[in-house]
Scaffold this motif. Structure first.
Motif, PDB file in Angstrom:
ATOM      1  N   PHE A   1      10.527 -21.704 -26.786  1.00  0.00           N
ATOM      2  CA  PHE A   1       9.867 -20.401 -26.820  1.00  0.00           C
ATOM      3  C   PHE A   1       8.930 -20.307 -28.029  1.00  0.00           C
ATOM      4  CE2 PHE A   1      13.748 -19.193 -24.375  1.00  0.00           C
ATOM      5  CZ  PHE A   1      13.110 -18.820 -23.199  1.00  0.00           C
ATOM      6  N   GLY A   2       9.333 -20.946 -29.134  1.00  0.00           N
ATOM      7  CA  GLY A   2       8.525 -20.921 -30.352  1.00  0.00           C
ATOM      8  C   GLY A   2       7.192 -21.630 -30.222  1.00  0.00           C
ATOM      9  N   ASP A   3       7.060 -22.515 -29.249  1.00  0.00           N
ATOM     10  CA  ASP A   3       5.773 -23.168 -29.001  1.00  0.00           C
ATOM     11  C   ASP A   3       4.751 -22.191 -28.425  1.00  0.00           C
ATOM     12  OD1 ASP A   3       6.659 -25.578 -29.955  1.00  0.00           O
ATOM     13  OD2 ASP A   3       6.927 -26.499 -27.984  1.00  0.00           O
TER      14      ASP A   3
ATOM     15  N   SER B   1      12.155 -10.691 -26.611  1.00  0.00           N
ATOM     16  CA  SER B   1      13.422 -11.058 -27.230  1.00  0.00           C
ATOM     17  C   SER B   1      13.932 -12.382 -26.659  1.00  0.00           C
ATOM     18  CB  SER B   1      14.441  -9.952 -26.951  1.00  0.00           C
ATOM     19  OG  SER B   1      15.719 -10.346 -27.341  1.00  0.00           O
ATOM     20  N   VAL B   2      14.454 -13.236 -27.525  1.00  0.00           N
ATOM     21  CA  VAL B   2      15.010 -14.520 -27.119  1.00  0.00           C
ATOM     22  C   VAL B   2      16.444 -14.623 -27.614  1.00  0.00           C
ATOM     23  CG1 VAL B   2      14.863 -17.026 -27.406  1.00  0.00           C
ATOM     24  CG2 VAL B   2      12.778 -15.690 -27.125  1.00  0.00           C
TER      25      VAL B   2
ATOM     26  N   LYS C   1      19.732 -19.243 -23.921  1.00  0.00           N
ATOM     27  CA  LYS C   1      18.441 -19.803 -23.518  1.00  0.00           C
ATOM     28  C   LYS C   1      17.739 -18.862 -22.547  1.00  0.00           C
ATOM     29  CE  LYS C   1      20.031 -24.477 -24.333  1.00  0.00           C
ATOM     30  NZ  LYS C   1      20.155 -25.828 -23.862  1.00  0.00           N
ATOM     31  N   PHE C   2      17.684 -17.609 -22.948  1.00  0.00           N
ATOM     32  CA  PHE C   2      17.199 -16.530 -22.090  1.00  0.00           C
ATOM     33  C   PHE C   2      16.182 -15.701 -22.860  1.00  0.00           C
ATOM     34  CE2 PHE C   2      17.526 -12.244 -20.319  1.00  0.00           C
ATOM     35  CZ  PHE C   2      17.501 -12.488 -18.965  1.00  0.00           C
ATOM     36  N   TYR C   3      15.168 -15.183 -22.148  1.00  0.00           N
ATOM     37  CA  TYR C   3      14.200 -14.286 -22.776  1.00  0.00           C
ATOM     38  C   TYR C   3      14.102 -12.994 -21.978  1.00  0.00           C
ATOM     39  CZ  TYR C   3      10.720 -15.098 -19.112  1.00  0.00           C
ATOM     40  OH  TYR C   3      10.068 -15.144 -17.907  1.00  0.00           O
ATOM     41  N   TYR C   4      13.682 -11.947 -22.654  1.00  0.00           N
ATOM     42  CA  TYR C   4      13.420 -10.675 -21.972  1.00  0.00           C
ATOM     43  C   TYR C   4      12.399  -9.894 -22.783  1.00  0.00           C
ATOM     44  CZ  TYR C   4      13.943  -6.282 -19.554  1.00  0.00           C
ATOM     45  OH  TYR C   4      13.681  -5.159 -18.812  1.00  0.00           O
ATOM     46  N   CYS C   5      11.425  -9.306 -22.091  1.00  0.00           N
ATOM     47  CA  CYS C   5      10.447  -8.447 -22.742  1.00  0.00           C
ATOM     48  C   CYS C   5      10.741  -7.008 -22.356  1.00  0.00           C
ATOM     49  CB  CYS C   5       9.023  -8.819 -22.349  1.00  0.00           C
ATOM     50  SG  CYS C   5       7.820  -7.695 -23.069  1.00  0.00           S
ATOM     51  N   PHE C   6      10.986  -6.179 -23.347  1.00  0.00           N
ATOM     52  CA  PHE C   6      11.270  -4.770 -23.101  1.00  0.00           C
ATOM     53  C   PHE C   6       9.998  -3.982 -22.785  1.00  0.00           C
ATOM     54  CE2 PHE C   6      14.904  -6.337 -25.412  1.00  0.00           C
ATOM     55  CZ  PHE C   6      15.964  -5.747 -24.733  1.00  0.00           C
TER      56      PHE C   6
ATOM     57  N   LYS D   1       9.736  -8.544 -18.070  1.00  0.00           N
ATOM     58  CA  LYS D   1       9.869  -9.910 -17.587  1.00  0.00           C
ATOM     59  C   LYS D   1      11.013 -10.566 -18.338  1.00  0.00           C
ATOM     60  CE  LYS D   1       5.347 -11.001 -15.868  1.00  0.00           C
ATOM     61  NZ  LYS D   1       4.382 -12.034 -15.671  1.00  0.00           N
ATOM     62  N   GLY D   2      11.746 -11.396 -17.640  1.00  0.00           N
ATOM     63  CA  GLY D   2      12.851 -12.076 -18.280  1.00  0.00           C
ATOM     64  C   GLY D   2      13.335 -13.227 -17.444  1.00  0.00           C
TER      65      GLY D   2
END
Length: 148
Positions: A22-24, A50-51, A56-61, A65-66
Motif C-alpha cells: 500500500f505504501g508504494d 485506512s490500512v 492486509k485490508f484497506y478501507y476509505c471512509f 472503497k475497501g
C-alpha cells in the motif's frame, strides 16, 4: 484452460507485506493500530484511507472503497484477478504453479509477461511525472496550467 493453483495464491497472500504494498501507492502514517493516508481513488485533503497491516485490508471512509491487497492492485493497475496475482508473484519473486495447463499456456504466459512489463513501465513513468508535477520546480508551469 489453466488457472493459478491454490498453493501459489496462498503463498502470495502469506508473503506479501501490506505496508510495503500500500505504501508504494499511498504515503501512510501510523495512528493507533492502523495506518492512514490520502485515498488514491479520489481527491481529498484529510486522510481517510485506512490500512490494517495485520489483516492486509484497506478501507476509505471518504469513497467507501475497501478490500484486500489483491483487489487494491486490481484497481490501481487496472488488472484482472489472474493478472493481479501474476503481478504480485513477479514482484515477490514467486514462481506460479498452474492447474490444468493447456498447450497454448506458454503463449498466454508470454502475453501476460509483456503486459506486466508494460504495466510496470507505466507505473514507473507515471510516478516520475507525478513527482515532477508535485515536487519539482520544472513541473510548476504544468501544475499551474492544470489548476487553471
Amino acid at each position: 484452460m489453466s488457472r493459478i493453483s491454490e498453493d501459489s495464491i496462498k503463498e502470495i497472500l502469506d508473503k506479501a507485506d501490506a505496508l510495503t504494498l500500500f505504501g508504494d501507492y499511498v504515503q501512510l502514517e501510523k495512528k493507533g493500530g492502523r495506518y492512514w493516508g490520502l485515498c488514491p481513488f479520489h481527491n481529498e485533503k484529510t486522510a481517510s484511507f485506512s490500512v490494517d497491516p495485520d489483516k492486509k485490508f484497506y478501507y476509505c471512509f471518504g469513497c467507501n472503497k475497501g478490500g484486500g491487497f489483491i483487489s487494491f492492485i486490481m484497481e490501481m493497475e487496472k488488472l484482472s484477478y489472474p493478472e493481479a496475482l501474476e503481478f504480485m508473484a513477479k514482484r515477490l519473486g514467486i514462481q506460479l504453479q498452474y492447474e490444468g495447463a493447456s498447450p497454448d499456456h506458454s503463449e498466454q504466459q508470454i502475453k501476460r509477461s509483456k503486459q506486466s512489463e508494460f504495466a510496470e513501465l507505466y507505473r514507473r513513468v507515471s510516478g516520475t511525472f507525478h513527482h515532477f508535477l508535485k515536487e519539482h520546480p520544472a513541473g510548476s508551469d504544468a501544475k499551474k496550467y492544470l489548476l487553471e
